[in-house]
Design an enzyme around this catalytic site. Structure first.
Site, PDB file in Angstrom:
ATOM      1  N   LEU A 217      18.520  27.047 -10.216  1.00 35.89           N
ATOM      2  CA  LEU A 217      16.863  26.566 -10.864  1.00 35.89           C
ATOM      3  C   LEU A 217      16.431  28.172 -11.404  1.00 35.89           C
ATOM      4  O   LEU A 217      16.168  29.349 -10.883  1.00 35.89           O
ATOM      5  CB  LEU A 217      15.888  25.726 -10.562  1.00 35.89           C
ATOM      6  CG  LEU A 217      16.656  24.745 -10.268  1.00 35.89           C
ATOM      7  CD1 LEU A 217      15.257  23.982  -9.425  1.00 35.89           C
ATOM      8  CD2 LEU A 217      17.253  23.519 -11.262  1.00 35.89           C
ATOM      9  N   HIS A 218      16.211  27.893 -13.295  1.00 33.87           N
ATOM     10  CA  HIS A 218      15.490  29.664 -13.595  1.00 33.87           C
ATOM     11  C   HIS A 218      14.564  28.089 -14.962  1.00 33.87           C
ATOM     12  O   HIS A 218      14.530  26.740 -14.862  1.00 33.87           O
ATOM     13  CB  HIS A 218      16.568  29.860 -14.724  1.00 33.87           C
ATOM     14  CG  HIS A 218      17.538  29.222 -15.705  1.00 33.87           C
ATOM     15  ND1 HIS A 218      16.286  28.096 -16.907  1.00 33.87           N
ATOM     16  CD2 HIS A 218      18.983  28.793 -15.521  1.00 33.87           C
ATOM     17  CE1 HIS A 218      17.831  27.894 -16.708  1.00 33.87           C
ATOM     18  NE2 HIS A 218      19.321  27.668 -15.977  1.00 33.87           N
TER      19      HIS A 218
ATOM     20  N   GLY B 187      14.792  27.158 -17.779  1.00 35.86           N
ATOM     21  CA  GLY B 187      15.171  26.115 -18.397  1.00 35.86           C
ATOM     22  C   GLY B 187      15.200  24.919 -17.592  1.00 35.86           C
ATOM     23  O   GLY B 187      14.681  23.818 -18.287  1.00 35.86           O
ATOM     24  N   HIS B 188      15.167  25.133 -16.656  1.00 34.54           N
ATOM     25  CA  HIS B 188      15.268  23.643 -15.457  1.00 34.54           C
ATOM     26  C   HIS B 188      13.937  23.352 -15.735  1.00 34.54           C
ATOM     27  O   HIS B 188      13.219  22.330 -15.749  1.00 34.54           O
ATOM     28  CB  HIS B 188      15.975  23.853 -14.802  1.00 34.54           C
ATOM     29  CG  HIS B 188      17.263  23.782 -14.104  1.00 34.54           C
ATOM     30  ND1 HIS B 188      17.401  25.801 -14.121  1.00 34.54           N
ATOM     31  CD2 HIS B 188      18.277  24.046 -14.878  1.00 34.54           C
ATOM     32  CE1 HIS B 188      19.537  25.523 -14.281  1.00 34.54           C
ATOM     33  NE2 HIS B 188      19.067  24.862 -14.460  1.00 34.54           N
TER      34      HIS B 188
ATOM     35  N   GLN C   9      33.449  18.171 -12.808  1.00 30.39           N
ATOM     36  CA  GLN C   9      33.521  18.285 -13.393  1.00 30.39           C
ATOM     37  C   GLN C   9      34.072  19.931 -13.900  1.00 30.39           C
ATOM     38  O   GLN C   9      33.706  20.008 -15.275  1.00 30.39           O
ATOM     39  CB  GLN C   9      31.861  18.466 -14.499  1.00 30.39           C
ATOM     40  CG  GLN C   9      30.867  19.352 -13.352  1.00 30.39           C
ATOM     41  CD  GLN C   9      29.296  19.040 -13.881  1.00 30.39           C
ATOM     42  OE1 GLN C   9      28.868  17.817 -13.702  1.00 30.39           O
ATOM     43  NE2 GLN C   9      28.932  19.562 -14.961  1.00 30.39           N
TER      44      GLN C   9
ATOM     45  N   GLY D 214      18.821  19.439 -21.083  1.00 32.95           N
ATOM     46  CA  GLY D 214      18.667  20.442 -21.936  1.00 32.95           C
ATOM     47  C   GLY D 214      19.501  20.672 -23.200  1.00 32.95           C
ATOM     48  O   GLY D 214      20.467  19.960 -23.261  1.00 32.95           O
TER      49      GLY D 214
ATOM     50  N   ASP E 259      23.162  22.668 -23.718  1.00 28.86           N
ATOM     51  CA  ASP E 259      24.605  22.013 -23.439  1.00 28.86           C
ATOM     52  C   ASP E 259      24.260  20.693 -24.565  1.00 28.86           C
ATOM     53  O   ASP E 259      24.248  19.616 -24.235  1.00 28.86           O
ATOM     54  CB  ASP E 259      24.395  21.255 -22.599  1.00 28.86           C
ATOM     55  CG  ASP E 259      24.866  22.252 -21.256  1.00 28.86           C
ATOM     56  OD1 ASP E 259      25.956  23.221 -20.842  1.00 28.86           O
ATOM     57  OD2 ASP E 259      23.182  22.552 -21.224  1.00 28.86           O
TER      58      ASP E 259
ATOM     59  N   GLN F 293      26.780  18.011 -24.399  1.00 27.76           N
ATOM     60  CA  GLN F 293      27.306  17.455 -23.515  1.00 27.76           C
ATOM     61  C   GLN F 293      26.017  15.975 -23.231  1.00 27.76           C
ATOM     62  O   GLN F 293      25.922  14.848 -23.241  1.00 27.76           O
ATOM     63  CB  GLN F 293      25.657  17.718 -22.000  1.00 27.76           C
ATOM     64  CG  GLN F 293      25.730  17.334 -20.912  1.00 27.76           C
ATOM     65  CD  GLN F 293      25.740  18.010 -19.320  1.00 27.76           C
ATOM     66  OE1 GLN F 293      26.356  18.222 -18.948  1.00 27.76           O
ATOM     67  NE2 GLN F 293      24.141  18.711 -19.682  1.00 27.76           N
TER      68      GLN F 293
HETATM   69  P1  AMP Z   1      22.423  23.271 -15.293  1.00 22.26           P
HETATM   70  O1  AMP Z   1      22.553  22.895 -13.717  1.00 22.26           O
HETATM   71  O2  AMP Z   1      23.328  23.644 -15.733  1.00 22.26           O
HETATM   72  O3  AMP Z   1      24.019  21.338 -15.791  1.00 22.26           O
HETATM   73  O4  AMP Z   1      21.399  22.339 -16.291  1.00 22.26           O
HETATM   74  C1  AMP Z   1      20.942  21.547 -16.184  1.00 22.26           C
HETATM   75  C2  AMP Z   1      20.022  21.236 -16.841  1.00 22.26           C
HETATM   76  O5  AMP Z   1      19.578  22.224 -17.852  1.00 22.26           O
HETATM   77  C3  AMP Z   1      20.646  20.319 -18.316  1.00 22.26           C
HETATM   78  O6  AMP Z   1      20.412  19.003 -18.952  1.00 22.26           O
HETATM   79  C4  AMP Z   1      21.058  21.347 -18.815  1.00 22.26           C
HETATM   80  O7  AMP Z   1      21.042  21.971 -20.509  1.00 22.26           O
HETATM   81  C5  AMP Z   1      19.998  22.498 -18.743  1.00 22.26           C
HETATM   82  N1  AMP Z   1      19.444  23.870 -19.404  1.00 22.26           N
HETATM   83  C6  AMP Z   1      20.456  24.666 -18.849  1.00 22.26           C
HETATM   84  N2  AMP Z   1      20.145  25.934 -19.217  1.00 22.26           N
HETATM   85  C7  AMP Z   1      19.528  25.557 -20.608  1.00 22.26           C
HETATM   86  C8  AMP Z   1      18.585  26.113 -21.533  1.00 22.26           C
HETATM   87  N3  AMP Z   1      18.290  27.618 -20.920  1.00 22.26           N
HETATM   88  N4  AMP Z   1      17.171  26.176 -21.353  1.00 22.26           N
HETATM   89  C9  AMP Z   1      17.007  24.227 -21.842  1.00 22.26           C
HETATM   90  N5  AMP Z   1      17.410  23.771 -20.569  1.00 22.26           N
HETATM   91  C10 AMP Z   1      18.572  24.480 -19.936  1.00 22.26           C
END
Ligand code: AMP
Length: 282
Positions: free
Chosen positions: A34-35, A37-38, A62, A149, A152, A155
């Protein structure tokens, strides 16, 4: 205090009393690592729900053959520590066996033509895997609201379609892209970048921004040339464009009448395939 559950039963037991009490359940599916964005999605969810569930599951269905499933960063302890500081109520971190009692699964969720464009050209089975796991997670959590987010972008469109066509009745919210100070969209895959590649990666967002500015003042019949030139420029700088496309904000091929457009990109920087996009209002 955030609580963590590893089984569907334990999570559902915890959610039962909230649901009985009429509380709204919010949901953020992730693959962990997690960062900010999450965490922004967690924050958004907390504004629309009483209880926030975050799932952490690196979903095998996936990932295509030869993709980064084995190497994908798994940092559960750090993730939980971050979520403890957030508005997250429950973490759901199932094993593959818990999520897929039958593997490979017999049931498929096919998301149609929208899976064949953009990322779907390079990753033909990716969105079917996303649709399957998100469909399963929606059934397990039964949230009122789920937040995804906009990084994606495709998605998010596919999830909206899934929600609509499979009658989940969930409110789907898109969260804005969170970026590093130099403009690079945060991504777990940024961790694959070497120091040099990381220094180069912001050129993706810079290129999208510059191209968006050009498109704002260009004639419709110049659009294709401008997009092609931008892709060539990225390739010439040592990046490798998987795609750079101008579509409508609903992912259709634009006509001169369309004013709400989106530039969407997947760009390889070294081994890392990074996504970015930017909306354009003409
Ligand atoms: P992931 O763990 O990469 O599958 O992402 C999980 C959720 O976090 C998805 O809905 C992504 O679109 C969202 N996400 C990933 N990176 C970002 C970001 N930089 N800003 C906003 N949402 C993000």
């Amino acid at each position: 205090m955030t609580q963590i559950f590893y089984t569907i039963k334990d999570l559902q037991n915890a959610l039962t009393s909230h649901k009985a009490g009429g509380q709204r359940i919010g949901f953020v599916p992730t693959m962990g690592n997690l960062h900010a964005g999450h965490l922004s999605l967690v924050e958004i969810t907390s504004r629309h729900a009483d209880v926030v569930v975050v799932s952490i599951f690196v979903n095998p269905t996936q990932f295509g053959v030869g993709e980064d499933f084995d190497n994908y960063p798994r940092t559960l302890e750090d993730d939980i520590a971050k979520l403890q500081q957030s508005q997250c109520t429950y973490v759901f971190a199932p094993s593959i066996e818990e999520m897929y009692p039958v593997y490979p699964p017999n049931v498929q969720v096919l998301s149609g033509d929208i899976t064949k464009i953009l990322c779907g050209k390079t990753r033909p089975t990716h969105f079917d895997g996303v649709g399957l796991v998100v469909g399963k997670l929606f059934n397990i959590v039964r949230p009122d609201v789920a937040v995804f987010g906009k990084k994606d972008y495709q998605q998010l469109a596919i999830i909206r379609q899934l929600n609509h066509e499979l009658n989940f009745g969930i409110e789907i919210i898109g969260g804005d892209i969170v970026r590093d100070t130099d403009g690079l969209a945060l991504s777990s895959r940024n961790g694959y970048l070497t120091k040099e590649e990381r220094a180069q990666a912001p050129v993706i967002h810079q290129t999208l921004q510059a191209l968006a500015k050009q498109l704002q003042v260009a004639a419709f019949d110049e659009f294709t040339t401008l997009v092609t030139q931008a892709a060539q420029s990225l390739n010439a700088q040592g990046l490798r464009v998987d795609y750079l496309e101008l579509l409508t904000d609903t992912l259709a091929v634009p006509t001169p009448k369309d004013k709400q457009l989106a530039l969407l990109a997947a760009i390889y920087v070294g081994q890392a395939r990074l996504l970015d996009n930017i909306k354009i209002n003409l």
